[in-house]
Design an enzyme around this catalytic site. Structure first.
Site, PDB file in Angstrom:
ATOM      1  N   CYS A 137      -5.650   5.027   8.166  1.00 42.34           N
ATOM      2  CA  CYS A 137      -5.685   3.446   8.202  1.00 42.34           C
ATOM      3  C   CYS A 137      -7.030   3.079   9.123  1.00 42.34           C
ATOM      4  O   CYS A 137      -7.308   2.038   9.361  1.00 42.34           O
ATOM      5  CB  CYS A 137      -4.688   3.072   8.697  1.00 42.34           C
ATOM      6  N   CYS A 187       0.820  -1.101   0.074  1.00 48.74           N
ATOM      7  CA  CYS A 187      -0.094   0.083  -0.070  1.00 48.74           C
ATOM      8  C   CYS A 187       0.872   1.176  -0.107  1.00 48.74           C
ATOM      9  O   CYS A 187       0.459   2.443   0.236  1.00 48.74           O
ATOM     10  CB  CYS A 187      -1.095  -0.013   0.992  1.00 48.74           C
TER      11      CYS A 187
END
Length: 241
Positions: free
Chosen positions: A229, A204
């Site tokens: 997140c 990511c």
């Protein structure tokens, strides 16, 4: 022994304020505070400061099992360099299996729902375990980092974990962080030398292209307004009046 350095005036002022903030946190929260470190440059600044001033603040870290090898090596490097222990928390194995069954190993590329689910079991759930019994936690977040952090407060009420969250570097610029790293010769993630600025899990995170915003390398397939997140939710500024 640390080498003597001449500090730029602005950085010296910020370091003085940082020391006062960290000492105040220790006094207010009674010595059961932790720094949540991802071994970012910001977190290394805070780690160095805690050791420098011999403050009773522990370190916790989340090993998501998808980190870059370079980030994984920072755990041992940090412990050896500073002579401290970092408590590492990992995702539950059954949560990994359940996610892969539902979404696939790299299903986070397919939808925001899948990506957030991945962050939840790899980061948010381990953090909840790490903060059990703690009185407060500290992060290296800065306002300059992203659109989602422009209103970041130095002290926040963390309703998710029922405690105070501190962001003592909130006003620091990236240049301040780099200056501190250089002046005190901190160990930092080798990925910075390869164009990474905001470093998360390996699949990511990518290096920045010329002219890109520092957070452009995180979840690059998503909108800039969704690039968090889930660790920093249900927060509200502490009223300092």
């Amino acid at each position: 022994m640390r080498h003597h350095v001449e500090l730029p005036e602005i950085l010296a002022s910020k370091i003085t304020k940082l020391e006062a903030s960290l000492r105040s946190i220790c006094e207010y929260d009674g010595g059961n505070v932790v720094l949540a470190t991802s071994f970012s440059a910001e977190d290394m600044v805070l780690t160095d400061a805690l050791v420098r001033w011999d403050l009773p603040i522990g370190l916790i870290s989340l090993e998501t099992k998808r980190l870059h090898p370079e980030t994984q090596t920072m755990i041992a490097r940090t412990q050896e360099h500073y002579g401290i222990k970092v408590d590492v928390y990992e995702p539950e194995p059954n949560a990994v299996d359940e996610y892969v069954t539902t979404y696939g190993l790299n299903g986070f590329y397919d939808s925001l729902e899948a990506r957030r689910a991945c962050c939840d079991f790899r980061k948010s759930q381990p953090l909840r375990r790490a903060l059990i019994g703690r009185s407060a936690w500290i992060t290296g977040q800065r306002r300059e980092q992203s659109l989602t952090r422009r209103q970041l407060a130095e002290r926040e009420i963390d309703a998710t974990h029922n405690m105070i969250k501190y962001n003592p570097l909130v006003e620091w610029l990236w240049t301040d962080v780099l200056d501190y790293v250089e002046l005190y010769r901190l160990p930092i993630n080798p990925l910075y030398a390869r164009g990474y600025v905001s470093i998360g899990c390996e699949p990511c995170t990518r290096a920045l292209r010329p002219g890109e915003h520092p957070r452009a390398g995180r979840w690059w397939w998503e909108s800039a307004t969704t690039k968090e997140c889930g660790l920093h939710q249900n927060l509200s500024p502490v009223d300092t009046e």
